[in-house]
Scaffold this motif. Structure first.
Motif, mmCIF file in Angstrom:
data_model
loop_
_atom_site.group_PDB
_atom_site.id
_atom_site.type_symbol
_atom_site.label_atom_id
_atom_site.label_comp_id
_atom_site.label_asym_id
_atom_site.label_seq_id
_atom_site.Cartn_x
_atom_site.Cartn_y
_atom_site.Cartn_z
ATOM 1 N N THR A 109 0.746 -1.226 0.096
ATOM 2 C CA THR A 109 0.038 0.068 0.058
ATOM 3 C C THR A 109 0.874 1.166 -0.022
ATOM 4 N N HIS A 110 2.128 1.188 0.470
ATOM 5 C CA HIS A 110 2.961 2.200 0.356
ATOM 6 C C HIS A 110 4.360 1.678 -0.088
ATOM 7 N N ARG A 111 4.979 2.698 -0.743
ATOM 8 C CA ARG A 111 6.496 2.363 -1.271
ATOM 9 C C ARG A 111 7.234 3.366 -1.177
ATOM 10 N N ALA A 112 8.439 3.489 -0.918
ATOM 11 C CA ALA A 112 9.382 4.313 -0.614
ATOM 12 C C ALA A 112 10.795 3.908 -1.301
ATOM 13 N N ASP A 113 11.610 4.754 -2.041
ATOM 14 C CA ASP A 113 12.803 4.348 -2.587
ATOM 15 C C ASP A 113 13.919 5.156 -1.830
ATOM 16 N N GLY A 114 13.758 5.986 -1.049
ATOM 17 C CA GLY A 114 14.741 6.934 -0.386
ATOM 18 C C GLY A 114 14.588 6.953 1.067
ATOM 19 N N LEU A 115 15.587 7.684 1.848
ATOM 20 C CA LEU A 115 15.164 7.595 3.181
ATOM 21 C C LEU A 115 14.235 8.766 3.640
ATOM 22 N N GLU A 116 14.403 9.846 3.033
ATOM 23 C CA GLU A 116 13.208 10.848 3.557
ATOM 24 C C GLU A 116 12.049 10.339 3.214
ATOM 25 N N ASP A 117 11.642 9.855 1.949
ATOM 26 C CA ASP A 117 10.369 9.271 1.638
ATOM 27 C C ASP A 117 9.971 8.225 2.606
ATOM 28 N N ALA A 118 10.874 7.216 2.946
ATOM 29 C CA ALA A 118 10.720 6.207 4.000
ATOM 30 C C ALA A 118 10.153 6.748 5.478
#
Length: 122
Positions: free
Chosen positions: A35-44
């Protein structure tokens, strides 16, 4: 009568686009949903803070930055997670040495097993 396993909403944190796609498809094949994706630290970090998912899979190394701050947020919120890494458990700081870990490369069965274990705690 066997109980049906809870279907999980997953935060997937991975900096490699191809692996993000393959793992996401594997999670869906197992009946769960990314339901959620992040490809970098800030986004995560932003995704972890906003919530809306049951469990998380965290790539340890995100374009040279580690995801340990994301794990800290998840711990504070009581959200189960698993680290994914190609570096082994020696790369984890002492405070995370007992955390669930999947070493790359992993298979569909490995993902299924770790999600089943996490489903028991949500």
């Amino acid at each position: 009568m066997p109980t049906e396993e809870k279907k999980l909403n997953v935060l997937l944190v991975e900096d490699e686009p191809t692996l993000m796609q393959v793992v996401g498809e594997s999670i869906a094949q197992l009946g769960h949903k990314v339901t959620h994706r992040a490809d970098g630290l800030e986004d995560a970090l932003a995704r972890a803070a906003e919530g809306g998912f049951d469990v998380a899979m965290l790539d340890v190394n995100l374009n040279g930055a580690d995801s340990f701050a994301v794990a800290d947020v998840l711990i504070a919120r009581g959200i189960p997670f698993v680290f994914t890494t190609g570096f082994g458990s020696n790369h984890l700081p002492e405070r995370f040495r007992g955390s669930p870990l999947m070493e790359k490369p992993f298979r569909l069965r490995d993902i299924g097993q770790v999600l089943s274990r996490m489903a028991e705690s949500v």
